[in-house]
Design an enzyme around this catalytic site. Structure first.
Site, PDB file in Angstrom:
ATOM      1  N   CYS A 247     -41.302  14.235   1.165  1.00 25.62           N
ATOM      2  CA  CYS A 247     -41.725  13.421   0.012  1.00 25.62           C
ATOM      3  C   CYS A 247     -40.858  12.171   0.025  1.00 25.62           C
ATOM      4  CB  CYS A 247     -41.547  14.200  -1.290  1.00 25.62           C
ATOM      5  SG  CYS A 247     -42.181  15.904  -1.244  1.00 25.62           S
ATOM      6  N   ALA A 248     -41.148  11.243   0.949  1.00 26.59           N
ATOM      7  CA  ALA A 248     -40.133  10.306   1.416  1.00 26.59           C
ATOM      8  C   ALA A 248     -40.061   8.960   0.700  1.00 26.59           C
ATOM      9  CB  ALA A 248     -40.327  10.051   2.913  1.00 26.59           C
ATOM     10  N   ALA A 249     -41.140   8.482   0.081  1.00 25.30           N
ATOM     11  CA  ALA A 249     -41.114   7.137  -0.513  1.00 25.30           C
ATOM     12  C   ALA A 249     -40.117   7.073  -1.673  1.00 25.30           C
ATOM     13  CB  ALA A 249     -42.510   6.753  -0.999  1.00 25.30           C
ATOM     14  N   PRO A 250     -39.457   5.917  -1.837  1.00 25.95           N
ATOM     15  CA  PRO A 250     -39.644   4.659  -1.108  1.00 25.95           C
ATOM     16  C   PRO A 250     -38.857   4.536   0.187  1.00 25.95           C
ATOM     17  CG  PRO A 250     -38.105   4.313  -2.901  1.00 25.95           C
ATOM     18  CD  PRO A 250     -38.572   5.744  -3.025  1.00 25.95           C
TER      19      PRO A 250
ATOM     20  N   GLY B  95     -35.212   5.690   0.648  1.00 24.22           N
ATOM     21  CA  GLY B  95     -33.754   5.729   0.603  1.00 24.22           C
ATOM     22  C   GLY B  95     -33.164   6.851   1.425  1.00 24.22           C
ATOM     23  N   LYS B  96     -33.710   8.044   1.255  1.00 22.82           N
ATOM     24  CA  LYS B  96     -33.156   9.201   1.964  1.00 22.82           C
ATOM     25  C   LYS B  96     -33.588   9.204   3.428  1.00 22.82           C
ATOM     26  CE  LYS B  96     -32.813  11.828  -2.359  1.00 22.82           C
ATOM     27  NZ  LYS B  96     -33.338  10.787  -3.264  1.00 22.82           N
TER      28      LYS B  96
ATOM     29  N   GLU C 259     -45.438  10.600   2.948  1.00 19.30           N
ATOM     30  CA  GLU C 259     -45.693  10.259   1.550  1.00 19.30           C
ATOM     31  C   GLU C 259     -47.181  10.412   1.279  1.00 19.30           C
ATOM     32  OE1 GLU C 259     -45.873   9.499  -2.186  1.00 19.30           O
ATOM     33  OE2 GLU C 259     -43.908   9.655  -1.198  1.00 19.30           O
TER      34      GLU C 259
ATOM     35  N   ASP D 140     -37.413  16.251  -1.246  1.00 15.01           N
ATOM     36  CA  ASP D 140     -36.965  15.537  -2.449  1.00 15.01           C
ATOM     37  C   ASP D 140     -38.160  15.571  -3.404  1.00 15.01           C
ATOM     38  OD1 ASP D 140     -35.178  14.001  -4.026  1.00 15.01           O
ATOM     39  OD2 ASP D 140     -36.254  12.184  -3.455  1.00 15.01           O
TER      40      ASP D 140
ATOM     41  N   CYS E  81     -34.375  14.885  -9.211  1.00 16.78           N
ATOM     42  CA  CYS E  81     -33.592  14.018 -10.105  1.00 16.78           C
ATOM     43  C   CYS E  81     -33.888  14.421 -11.552  1.00 16.78           C
ATOM     44  CB  CYS E  81     -33.910  12.546  -9.858  1.00 16.78           C
ATOM     45  SG  CYS E  81     -35.653  12.111  -9.998  1.00 16.78           S
TER      46      CYS E  81
END
Length: 454
Positions: free
Chosen positions: A109-112, A114-115, A133, A178, A231
């Site tokens: 679940c990669a966008a945007p 950062g990770k 994404e 994430d 988060c």
């Protein structure tokens, strides 16, 4: 900030004596962070040239707090990919997944980005990263950020976790989930998340997170690591998700995470199952450290099926197809790009070695975009410029970060310079930022129109 009533009641019941300190943290300014892109510049080098007032983030070696007045998102160094602006607590995830060069890693679940870009910086352009994404518009942003950071070994996909799991069963060494969540930890950073919050949405998020974890677990090799992060503060989306997953998947165990001073342990008393090891997960609270809220768990797959043989993506072997690119390479490049080439229409890419077939998948970026093969000519891509440095090219043109000329370049204006005609790698203080093509005394600007400063 007006927090939802149900949220405040819930947090008061969870935190008890800590609640007043927690609530007070919302009266403080959010913390701003940037992470140095070590694929392009070392931390010490960046500190020496940084125009910003920086303070070290203790839990990540490449991370720094900056002051809001600095506005690093509107600086030529940002366009050159020397750093990524990232929330400080979120940087802890990349440290915990700790990928190694040569591994196969999935950011589900990669966008945007950062990770993903943090993971890539630790892998030093070696191995494979699949960054996925599900939302098309966010997948494009993810791809742009990967490009800006000069990363070669990332494939960006726009798929559901279910479809990916069919393609990559028992394939990855490391997987990051994430997970989409209720966003409670970002209320201070993103007030929209506050207005969209509800107890009902927390429950919906939990079910979706368990579904995503189920798909992720099937793509991990035996012995591999799955890092789960959110988060949000809700135990339903954190300790309870991990407890339910481990209870249902006995071939996974919870690993102990080395927590930085100020990070809390996961709370076993906030679960229903009471699974052993929940105290080995970590919580990051805004009233205890200088950052927003996060939860992180690391799971190890200790049993399962072995990885199977897969169909490998066919690359171009006919040099006639690459004629125009090879002429460009001979005329303007010093260093060769690794020759695992594929064509998507007119677009030429270099893909990671031994990449599996991408048939039937929605691909945004199948590797490093080298450029466009047009009739009787080749045009290099912006991604290639950001991947290269001046030692890789025959011609380069350097501009000072404080000059009017770099502003003119970023606005898309042509520049007046002297030199041999042809393609020039344009740099800011020695770091690549785009292409220009010199004819006569005019360097035609090839900075992408969609990125130009207004």
């Amino acid at each position: 900030m007006e927090l939802p009533k149900d949220f405040k009641e819930k947090m008061q019941n969870l935190l008890n004596d800590e609640y007043d300190d927690f609530l007070s943290s919302y009266n403080e300014n959010k913390k701003q962070g940037l992470r140095v892109n070590t694929l392009k510049i070392s931390v010490d080098q960046f500190k020496n040239i940084s125009p910003f007032e920086l303070e070290k983030i203790p839990w990540v070696s490449e991370g720094f707090f900056y002051k809001e007045k600095d506005k690093p998102g509107k600086h030529p160094y940002h366009e050159a990919g020397l750093y990524y602006i990232q929330e400080p607590s979120a940087m802890a995830v990349g440290e915990i997944i700790s990928p190694n060069p040569g591994e196969k890693v999935l950011d589900l679940c990669a966008a945007p980005g950062g990770k993903t870009t943090h993971i890539a910086s630790k892998m030093n352009q070696e191995g494979l990263i699949v960054a996925n994404e599900i939302h098309p518009s966010r997948a494009k942003i993810l791809s742009q950020n990967v490009e800006r950071m000069g990363i070669k070994n990332v494939i960006v996909t726009n798929e559901t976790p279910e479809n990916l799991s069919k393609k990559f069963e028992n394939y990855f060494d490391k997987i990051l989930v994430d997970a989409p969540c209720s966003g409670e930890g970002m209320f201070r950073k993103n007030p929209e998340a506050c207005s969209e919050w509800s107890l009902k949405n927390v429950c919906l998020c939990k079910e979706r997170q368990l579904d995503i974890l189920k798909c992720a677990s099937s793509m991990l090799k035996v012995g591999g690591r799955l890092v789960y992060s959110t988060c949000t503060f809700s135990p339903e989306e954190n300790e309870q998700v991990i407890s339910e997953f481990v209870k249902e998947n006995t071939n996974f165990e919870i690993e102990k995470i080395s927590a930085y001073h100020g990070f809390d342990k996961g709370r076993k008393d906030w679960t229903k199952e009471g699974v052993e090891g929940i105290e080995n997960t970590i919580r990051i609270w805004p009233h205890k450290i200088a950052g927003e809220g996060h939860y992180i768990a690391s799971l190890r797959k200790i049993d399962g099926e072995d990885s199977k043989t897969r169909k490998i993506l066919k690359t171009i072997t006919d040099k006639k197809v690459l004629k125009d690119y090879l002429e460009f390479e001979k005329e303007f490049l010093v260093s060769r790009i690794d020759g695992n080439y594929i064509l998507f229409g007119e677009e030429l890419y270099s893909i990671p070695k031994d990449m599996v077939s991408l048939d039937g998948m929605k691909i945004v970026r199948p590797g490093l975009h080298i450029g466009t093969i047009k009739k009787n000519r080749f045009e290099p891509s912006h991604a290639l410029a950001l991947y290269l440095n001046k030692l890789d090219v025959k011609y380069s043109y350097n501009i000072d970060k404080d000059s009017q000329q770099i502003i003119d370049y970023l606005k898309g204006h042509a520049l007046k310079i002297n030199g041999q005609k042809g393609w020039y790698l344009v740099e800011v203080d020695g770091y690549s930022i785009g292409w220009g093509k010199l004819s006569g005394d005019t360097l035609k600007n090839h900075y992408p129109k969609g990125l130009r400063w207004i």
